[in-house]
Design a protein around this motif. Structure first.
Motif, PDB file in Angstrom:
ATOM      1  N   VAL A  47       0.976  -1.188   0.097  1.00 28.02           N
ATOM      2  CA  VAL A  47       0.014   0.031  -0.118  1.00 28.02           C
ATOM      3  C   VAL A  47       0.906   1.231  -0.028  1.00 28.02           C
ATOM      4  CG1 VAL A  47      -1.411   1.343   1.519  1.00 28.02           C
ATOM      5  CG2 VAL A  47      -1.982  -1.244   0.993  1.00 28.02           C
ATOM      6  N   VAL A  48       1.573   1.200   0.868  1.00 28.76           N
ATOM      7  CA  VAL A  48       3.009   2.695   0.882  1.00 28.76           C
ATOM      8  C   VAL A  48       3.682   2.713  -0.366  1.00 28.76           C
ATOM      9  CG1 VAL A  48       4.539   3.685   2.028  1.00 28.76           C
ATOM     10  CG2 VAL A  48       2.734   2.429   3.361  1.00 28.76           C
ATOM     11  N   GLY A  49       4.249   1.591  -0.597  1.00 26.39           N
ATOM     12  CA  GLY A  49       5.144   1.432  -1.988  1.00 26.39           C
ATOM     13  C   GLY A  49       4.421   1.633  -3.388  1.00 26.39           C
ATOM     14  N   GLU A  50       3.080   1.420  -3.375  1.00 31.53           N
ATOM     15  CA  GLU A  50       2.236   1.610  -4.575  1.00 31.53           C
ATOM     16  C   GLU A  50       1.950   3.323  -4.534  1.00 31.53           C
ATOM     17  OE1 GLU A  50      -0.915   2.758  -6.917  1.00 31.53           O
ATOM     18  OE2 GLU A  50      -1.054   2.565  -4.860  1.00 31.53           O
ATOM     19  N   ASN A  51       1.555   3.700  -3.428  1.00 31.39           N
ATOM     20  CA  ASN A  51       1.038   5.216  -3.221  1.00 31.39           C
ATOM     21  C   ASN A  51       2.338   5.973  -3.869  1.00 31.39           C
ATOM     22  OD1 ASN A  51      -1.306   6.705  -2.757  1.00 31.39           O
ATOM     23  ND2 ASN A  51      -0.384   7.520  -1.250  1.00 31.39           N
ATOM     24  N   ILE A  52       3.482   5.881  -3.290  1.00 33.93           N
ATOM     25  CA  ILE A  52       4.817   6.544  -3.411  1.00 33.93           C
ATOM     26  C   ILE A  52       5.118   6.316  -4.856  1.00 33.93           C
ATOM     27  CG2 ILE A  52       7.233   6.628  -3.120  1.00 33.93           C
ATOM     28  CD1 ILE A  52       6.697   5.669  -0.276  1.00 33.93           C
ATOM     29  N   ALA A  53       4.929   5.223  -5.393  1.00 31.74           N
ATOM     30  CA  ALA A  53       5.305   5.082  -6.952  1.00 31.74           C
ATOM     31  C   ALA A  53       4.277   6.046  -7.781  1.00 31.74           C
ATOM     32  CB  ALA A  53       4.948   3.550  -7.533  1.00 31.74           C
ATOM     33  N   ARG A  54       3.153   5.887  -7.352  1.00 28.85           N
ATOM     34  CA  ARG A  54       1.899   6.480  -8.028  1.00 28.85           C
ATOM     35  C   ARG A  54       2.313   8.113  -8.285  1.00 28.85           C
ATOM     36  NH1 ARG A  54      -2.760   9.495  -6.710  1.00 28.85           N
ATOM     37  NH2 ARG A  54      -2.634   8.697  -4.420  1.00 28.85           N
ATOM     38  N   TYR A  55       2.897   8.918  -7.252  1.00 31.68           N
ATOM     39  CA  TYR A  55       3.121  10.291  -7.223  1.00 31.68           C
ATOM     40  C   TYR A  55       4.605  10.401  -7.959  1.00 31.68           C
ATOM     41  CZ  TYR A  55      -0.354  11.656  -4.075  1.00 31.68           C
ATOM     42  OH  TYR A  55      -1.752  12.025  -3.340  1.00 31.68           O
ATOM     43  N   GLN A  56       5.482   9.310  -7.982  1.00 34.95           N
ATOM     44  CA  GLN A  56       6.683   9.503  -8.685  1.00 34.95           C
ATOM     45  C   GLN A  56       6.291   9.459 -10.151  1.00 34.95           C
ATOM     46  OE1 GLN A  56       9.218   6.490  -7.054  1.00 34.95           O
ATOM     47  NE2 GLN A  56       9.742   7.756  -5.146  1.00 34.95           N
ATOM     48  N   GLU A  57       5.274   8.553 -10.719  1.00 34.66           N
ATOM     49  CA  GLU A  57       4.712   8.434 -12.035  1.00 34.66           C
ATOM     50  C   GLU A  57       4.192   9.874 -12.546  1.00 34.66           C
ATOM     51  OE1 GLU A  57       2.639   5.030 -12.044  1.00 34.66           O
ATOM     52  OE2 GLU A  57       4.185   3.527 -11.804  1.00 34.66           O
ATOM     53  N   GLN A  58       3.609  10.430 -11.500  1.00 37.33           N
ATOM     54  CA  GLN A  58       2.941  11.772 -12.059  1.00 37.33           C
ATOM     55  C   GLN A  58       3.870  12.983 -12.099  1.00 37.33           C
ATOM     56  OE1 GLN A  58      -0.161  12.451  -8.893  1.00 37.33           O
ATOM     57  NE2 GLN A  58      -1.286  10.674  -9.680  1.00 37.33           N
ATOM     58  N   GLY A  59       5.209  12.604 -11.722  1.00 35.99           N
ATOM     59  CA  GLY A  59       6.280  13.640 -12.073  1.00 35.99           C
ATOM     60  C   GLY A  59       6.881  14.217 -11.001  1.00 35.99           C
ATOM     61  N   GLU A  60       6.482  13.908  -9.671  1.00 34.78           N
ATOM     62  CA  GLU A  60       7.051  14.549  -8.496  1.00 34.78           C
ATOM     63  C   GLU A  60       8.224  14.171  -8.273  1.00 34.78           C
ATOM     64  OE1 GLU A  60       4.899  14.883  -4.830  1.00 34.78           O
ATOM     65  OE2 GLU A  60       2.992  15.106  -5.642  1.00 34.78           O
ATOM     66  N   GLY A  61       9.158  14.610  -7.478  1.00 35.40           N
ATOM     67  CA  GLY A  61      10.309  14.369  -7.274  1.00 35.40           C
ATOM     68  C   GLY A  61      10.459  12.940  -6.323  1.00 35.40           C
ATOM     69  N   ARG A  62      11.613  12.276  -6.125  1.00 40.29           N
ATOM     70  CA  ARG A  62      11.442  10.933  -5.570  1.00 40.29           C
ATOM     71  C   ARG A  62      11.293  11.293  -4.033  1.00 40.29           C
ATOM     72  NH1 ARG A  62      15.534   6.686  -8.299  1.00 40.29           N
ATOM     73  NH2 ARG A  62      14.589   6.781 -10.463  1.00 40.29           N
ATOM     74  N   LEU A  63      11.972  12.333  -3.270  1.00 44.04           N
ATOM     75  CA  LEU A  63      11.616  12.541  -2.083  1.00 44.04           C
ATOM     76  C   LEU A  63      10.565  13.068  -1.593  1.00 44.04           C
ATOM     77  CD1 LEU A  63      12.897  12.562   0.800  1.00 44.04           C
ATOM     78  CD2 LEU A  63      14.070  14.707   0.024  1.00 44.04           C
ATOM     79  N   PRO A  64      10.003  14.112  -2.301  1.00 44.82           N
ATOM     80  CA  PRO A  64       8.809  14.507  -2.139  1.00 44.82           C
ATOM     81  C   PRO A  64       7.487  13.706  -2.395  1.00 44.82           C
ATOM     82  CG  PRO A  64       9.654  16.310  -3.458  1.00 44.82           C
ATOM     83  CD  PRO A  64      10.666  14.952  -3.513  1.00 44.82           C
ATOM     84  N   ALA A  65       7.768  12.655  -3.317  1.00 44.91           N
ATOM     85  CA  ALA A  65       6.604  11.732  -3.642  1.00 44.91           C
ATOM     86  C   ALA A  65       6.907  10.590  -2.267  1.00 44.91           C
ATOM     87  CB  ALA A  65       7.031  11.118  -4.949  1.00 44.91           C
ATOM     88  N   ALA A  66       8.033  10.282  -1.936  1.00 41.62           N
ATOM     89  CA  ALA A  66       7.974   9.349  -0.845  1.00 41.62           C
ATOM     90  C   ALA A  66       7.561   9.882   0.485  1.00 41.62           C
ATOM     91  CB  ALA A  66       9.422   9.062  -0.547  1.00 41.62           C
ATOM     92  N   ILE A  67       7.625  11.141   0.864  1.00 46.51           N
ATOM     93  CA  ILE A  67       7.210  11.482   1.919  1.00 46.51           C
ATOM     94  C   ILE A  67       5.511  11.851   1.743  1.00 46.51           C
ATOM     95  CG2 ILE A  67       6.800  13.539   3.514  1.00 46.51           C
ATOM     96  CD1 ILE A  67       9.840  14.316   2.979  1.00 46.51           C
ATOM     97  N   ARG A  68       5.196  12.183   0.623  1.00 43.11           N
ATOM     98  CA  ARG A  68       3.769  12.656   0.458  1.00 43.11           C
ATOM     99  C   ARG A  68       2.925  11.204   0.267  1.00 43.11           C
ATOM    100  NH1 ARG A  68       0.762  16.210  -4.518  1.00 43.11           N
ATOM    101  NH2 ARG A  68      -1.309  15.825  -3.735  1.00 43.11           N
ATOM    102  N   GLY A  69       3.499  10.234  -0.391  1.00 47.11           N
ATOM    103  CA  GLY A  69       2.917   8.899  -0.737  1.00 47.11           C
ATOM    104  C   GLY A  69       2.622   8.248   0.454  1.00 47.11           C
ATOM    105  N   ALA A  70       3.740   8.275   1.541  1.00 48.45           N
ATOM    106  CA  ALA A  70       3.775   7.408   2.846  1.00 48.45           C
ATOM    107  C   ALA A  70       2.779   8.018   3.759  1.00 48.45           C
ATOM    108  CB  ALA A  70       5.063   7.290   3.273  1.00 48.45           C
ATOM    109  N   ARG A  71       2.738   9.541   3.634  1.00 49.50           N
ATOM    110  CA  ARG A  71       1.962  10.315   4.829  1.00 49.50           C
ATOM    111  C   ARG A  71       0.537  10.141   4.339  1.00 49.50           C
ATOM    112  NH1 ARG A  71       3.515  14.314   8.146  1.00 49.50           N
ATOM    113  NH2 ARG A  71       5.526  14.519   6.939  1.00 49.50           N
ATOM    114  N   GLU A  72       0.311  10.307   3.336  1.00 53.22           N
ATOM    115  CA  GLU A  72      -1.095  10.082   2.862  1.00 53.22           C
ATOM    116  C   GLU A  72      -2.020   8.688   3.117  1.00 53.22           C
ATOM    117  OE1 GLU A  72      -2.169   9.730  -1.599  1.00 53.22           O
ATOM    118  OE2 GLU A  72      -2.810  11.800  -1.223  1.00 53.22           O
TER     119      GLU A  72
END
Length: 744
Positions: free
Chosen positions: A409-434
């Motif tokens: 669940v956490v990994g898929e959400n992080i990967a989703r934001y990274q595929e949308q063009g966000e940077g890896r660090l912002p996507a990792a924080i936002r995807g996990a926090r969400e």
């Protein structure tokens, strides 16, 4: 886009996400330390228990259960009534032995209660009665049998076989990890003194006179200390004798002229065995079994390694065989090996599934989270002094799916934001926090449900308590991996993958998303439009479950899934008073039936046989190992089965074939398959109490008759044993020793 405040935050969550190198080192350290912990953690069949029980045993030779109840049990029960904290008091009157079990409430200081119970017993007036031994009062502890060695021979005498078994026992006790070694299936030693009647008459001695002199000489007594100006001197007599020849020089008569009459002058002495009808065979040869038992602080694996090393460097005398008979930790090892293989295969399948749907980084680090969590749990268990046992294995099996789900669940959400063009660090924080809230709530509810098992008491309660501890530890570490380690891994600059993997991932992902968007979404929409149909279908499924149980499609096993044992045995009980030769014949019938069952099932099931006649062969259960008294109407046939990869039949299937081959055993009052995993109590028990023994027997008989009429009752036992047949003699007034007879 993620708020820059979150990225630059100094919170542990954001700090771990930024420091992917540190996260990688933490992961590697957990795996390394976890492997070391697994190699050093204790592996045992069952978790340790605190029985909160004090046992009181009083041997009373030649006494009947009725005499024991009147003279022993009633006195003890009266003395214990005023003690606080007693939860259950159980008294048992056996032939020649009394037993009282005092079970205290949870969180009781057992050391303090031990002193209180001992004081209460010592305060009983004129106790124990004449002829009874002193009470043995101790805290009842559970000792685990680790392995059994078989010492057998068809050529040497019973004395020589026992002497060699004693030598092996003494050698094993010298091993660092071995502290308890007992002999089983062997008669106790005794020194037989054959008195010469003519010599007794010559010197005016009685048998009692000789017995008193022997008892007064063969002693170890401390005489205290002598203090003087030059120091202190301890005086003691160390003259305990253990062999027949050591008794020959005991002085029976000392005359004023200095002449002595010794025991060897009036008697013939030789080492012998008590006259109990007890025989033991391993693979058809007379044998003595050596049980090696581990203390609660001992690691059974260390004990097994040291004993096996001893056997590898030990040569038995000519004509005597010594073999590793049974390993009690075998079933746990096989279960662990099965789980390890399943974990590796499951990890591979998870990785293959993920890599077809996500990029390489997500697939790899989600998969790595599985061993990280499990090995991290082993580290915590080792630090807490816990062991790997069947309940821990069950706990791992119960929550391994949740461990994978959290990371996905956490990994898929992080990967989703990274595929949308966000940077890896912002996507990792936002995807996990969400997804933190839903994941935490889902895991927390499971943790709370299993945490409720931790404070349970009692035998089964403490078993499930260890399961609850394991589940809570694993789920807590799965959250740590999903929210603190995984974002840090996915924020690194690892490549997502290369061709042709990226092309395959794209095609597989498109198919999967098309199924979700077209097929699965339609099903959800239909369920939402027709709620009553959904509720009705769900209710139908729920209502069908009892039906499936009742018709046997789904089976319920109250004792859990049996382990793959290599031990299967039958305990045979003949009618009380049955001659020993008839018990032997019935036991032979059971043994021959085992060979017939082996032949009927392919001939590759039995690896060895152990037959004990005159005593039950104790089987370790969750509450330990209890060895019964030697009784000529009891016997055990124990089979050592081949490993499951050699035999082509399960233990349960072989048991049913064996039972069919046994048929009817004439004179048998009970024939029972005993197993370590079938629990220690009946499914339903009744306790009947009445001061009149005749009324109590009548009530129990009527209750058994009514229960026998129930279609689902197949076995009924009670604790009322009629015991041996005794002839009680009552003296008439004319024959009373107080009656004076006039001379003829």
């Amino acid at each position: 886009m993620t708020d820059q405040t979150d990225i630059q935050s100094n919170s542990p969550f954001a700090a771990m996400a930024r420091n992917h190198i540190g996260v990688t080192l933490i992961t590697a350290s957990i795996i390394l330390i976890g492997i070391i912990s697994v190699l050093n953690i204790t592996v045992e069949r069952y978790p340790p228990f605190n029985l909160h029980t004090i046992s009181i045993n009083v041997p009373y030779p030649d006494a009947t259960p009725h005499e024991i109840e009147e003279d022993i049990l009633r006195q003890i029960e009266k003395s214990l009534v005023s003690i606080d904290g007693i939860d259950l008091l159980t008294s048992n009157a056996w032939d020649e032995r009394a037993e009282v079990l005092v079970e205290f409430k949870q969180f009781t200081d057992m050391i303090d209660k031990l002193d209180v119970v001992r004081t209460a017993i010592e305060s009983i007036e004129d106790f124990p009665p004449p002829g009874a031994d002193e009470p043995e009062v101790a805290i009842k502890t559970i000792l685990r049998n680790v392995l059994t060695l078989g010492v057998s021979s068809s050529t040497v005498s019973e004395q020589e076989l026992r002497n060699y078994a004693d030598e092996v026992r003494s050698s094993l006790l010298l091993l660092p990890s071995v502290s308890i070694v007992d002999l089983a299936g062997a008669r106790d030693r005794e020194i037989q003194v054959d008195l010469d009647e003519n010599q007794l008459q010559r010197f005016g001695l009685s048998v009692q006179d000789v017995a008193r002199r022997i008892a007064s000489f063969s002693v170890n007594v401390s005489g205290g200390e002598i203090r003087s100006a030059s120091g202190e001197v301890v005086i003691s007599v160390l003259d305990q004798r253990v062999e027949a020849e050591q008794f020959n020089d005991i002085v029976i008569i000392s005359r004023p002229d200095g002449s002595l009459v010794r025991l060897g002058d009036i008697a013939t002495l030789h080492d012998s065995f008590i006259d109990d009808p007890l025989v033991n065979f391993v693979n058809g040869e007379p044998a003595v079994l050596i049980d090696v038992t581990a203390q609660p602080t001992d690691d059974p694996r260390d004990v097994i390694k040291e004993v096996e090393a001893f056997l590898a460097n030990h040569d038995p005398p000519s004509g005597i065989n010594i073999q590793h008979w049974l390993d009690r930790v075998y079933s746990v090892h096989t279960q662990l090996a099965t789980i390890a293989k399943g974990a590796v295969l499951g990890g591979i399948l998870v990785f293959i599934t993920l890599i077809l749907l996500f990029d390489f980084r997500v697939s790899f680090w989600v998969t790595i989270g599985i061993p990280t969590t499990l090995l991290g749990a082993c580290v915590v268990m080792y630090l807490l002094g816990l062991s790997i046992n069947v309940m821990v294995i069950l706990g791992i099996s119960a929550v391994i799916g949740i461990v994978v789900d959290d990371a996905i669940v956490v990994g898929e959400n992080i990967a989703r934001y990274q595929e949308q063009g966000e940077g890896r660090l912002p996507a990792a924080i936002r995807g996990a926090r969400e997804v933190m809230g839903p994941v935490l709530i889902g895991v927390a509810t499971t943790m709370v449900a299993f945490a409720a098992l931790i404070p349970l008491d009692g035998t089964l309660g403490q078993m499930f308590s260890s399961l609850g501890v394991m589940v809570v530890i694993v789920l807590a570490l799965s959250l740590f991996d999903a929210f603190f380690l995984l974002p840090g891994h996915l924020s690194s600059s690892w490549p997502n993958g290369y061709w042709p993997l990226t092309t395959l991932q794209q095609k597989t992902s498109n198919v999967f998303l098309r199924f979700i968007n077209e097929q699965f979404t339609r099903f959800i929409e239909a369920s939402a439009r027709h709620p009553w149909l959904t509720i009705g279908g769900t209710s139908l499924v729920i209502l069908s479950i009892p039906v499936l149980f009742s018709v046997g499609v789904i089976k319920f096993e109250a004792t859990g899934t049996p382990l793959d044992e290599r031990q299967l045995q039958v305990d045979l009980t003949m009618a009380v008073g049955t001659p020993f030769v008839e018990t032997q014949a019935a036991t032979r019938q059971v043994l021959l039936a085992a060979f017939a069952a082996d032949k009927a099932t392919g001939g590759n099931s039995i690896d060895g046989t152990n037959v004990t006649i005159g005593q039950y062969r104790a089987v370790e259960s969750i509450v330990g190992l209890d060895v019964g008294d030697a009784l000529q109407h009891q016997s055990t046939v124990q089979l050592r089965l081949n490993p499951s990869d050699i035999r082509n039949i399960s233990v349960e299937e072989f048991k049913h074939v064996w039972l069919e081959e046994i048929g009817v055993v004439r004179g048998a009052s009970r024939l029972e398959f005993t197993s370590s995993y079938e629990g220690t109590a009946a499914n339903l028990s009744f306790s009947l109490m009445h001061p009149n023994e005749v009324d109590l027997l009548a009530a129990s008989t009527e209750l058994k008759e009514r229960l026998n009429a129930h279609p689902y009752v197949y076995e009924i036992e009670d604790t009322l044993d009629r015991g041996k047949i005794r002839n009680e003699i009552t003296l008439t007034e004319a024959e009373s020793p107080l009656t004076s007879h006039p001379p003829c």
